[in-house]
Design a protein around this motif. Sequence first.
Motif, mmCIF file in Angstrom:
data_model
loop_
_atom_site.group_PDB
_atom_site.id
_atom_site.type_symbol
_atom_site.label_atom_id
_atom_site.label_comp_id
_atom_site.label_asym_id
_atom_site.label_seq_id
_atom_site.Cartn_x
_atom_site.Cartn_y
_atom_site.Cartn_z
ATOM 1 N N PHE A 92 70.376 7.665 67.684
ATOM 2 C CA PHE A 92 70.490 7.443 66.243
ATOM 3 C C PHE A 92 69.109 7.363 65.585
ATOM 4 N N ASP A 93 68.223 6.587 66.161
ATOM 5 C CA ASP A 93 66.897 6.386 65.565
ATOM 6 C C ASP A 93 66.112 7.694 65.525
ATOM 7 N N PHE A 94 66.215 8.492 66.591
ATOM 8 C CA PHE A 94 65.542 9.788 66.592
ATOM 9 C C PHE A 94 66.110 10.679 65.498
ATOM 10 N N GLY A 95 67.437 10.708 65.377
ATOM 11 C CA GLY A 95 68.065 11.498 64.327
ATOM 12 C C GLY A 95 67.625 11.040 62.944
ATOM 13 N N TYR A 96 67.530 9.730 62.770
ATOM 14 C CA TYR A 96 67.140 9.153 61.480
ATOM 15 C C TYR A 96 65.728 9.563 61.086
ATOM 16 N N PHE A 167 72.038 12.592 59.264
ATOM 17 C CA PHE A 167 72.747 12.732 57.996
ATOM 18 C C PHE A 167 72.498 11.536 57.075
ATOM 19 N N LEU A 168 72.410 10.346 57.663
ATOM 20 C CA LEU A 168 72.155 9.154 56.863
ATOM 21 C C LEU A 168 70.797 9.246 56.183
ATOM 22 N N ILE A 199 79.732 9.079 54.434
ATOM 23 C CA ILE A 199 78.614 8.265 53.955
ATOM 24 C C ILE A 199 79.037 7.560 52.674
ATOM 25 N N ARG A 200 78.806 6.264 52.629
ATOM 26 C CA ARG A 200 79.166 5.472 51.445
ATOM 27 C C ARG A 200 77.953 4.708 50.944
#
Length: 202
Positions: A92-96, A167-168, A199-200
């Motif tokens: 997740f962190d890498f994607g972010y 995506f976030l 996403i919200r």
Amino acid sequence: MSKKSKNMISKEEAEKLMEIKGMTQGSELLNLARYVEQKEGKEGIEKLEKKLKELGYSINFNEIKFTQWYPESLNVLAMVVAKDLFGWKDLFDFGYHSPVFSIGVKIFIKFISPSLFLAQVPKLWKKFVDVGKLEAFFSEKEKNCVIVLLKDYKFHPEMCNYYAGYFLRIAELLIKGKNMTIREEKCIFKGDPYHQYVIRWE
């Protein structure tokens, strides 16, 4: 430095992953190299290259060309091996942080509205990955229904975390909102026909 994980991907698992067809641009592998160097130092890249070679897949990140095409399976394998090798919780962190490494993405987002950007998502996806289909839907009124569908893409469950982070971060750069969250509400690995992220924000 991260603590090394004991749950390394096996050679058999790597071979199965490498059988999956699809190509990606070298920019994605270079993003990983930058992240590894940032988190683990230059020696981290050497360790990653060594581990990939032990699995039977040699990569010299210094020789990767930004716009040249490489197997997406090799890109995914390198990510998963890095996660295991350095004991990262997930990807997740890498994607972010991946969009931060892309100057083109940041410049493009800066000068375009969310609706126009998301309308270009299918074409943008194909510029970097030739497998799968990415669609996005945006509702400023609801402020909670940016929906991203990722179809025909099934490489490794850990990529679900990678794209959630990616995506976030894109949404945070693109949309003016507070307390933004993302949730994968459908997943191919859980029997659904596609990956769906919602996403919200407030």
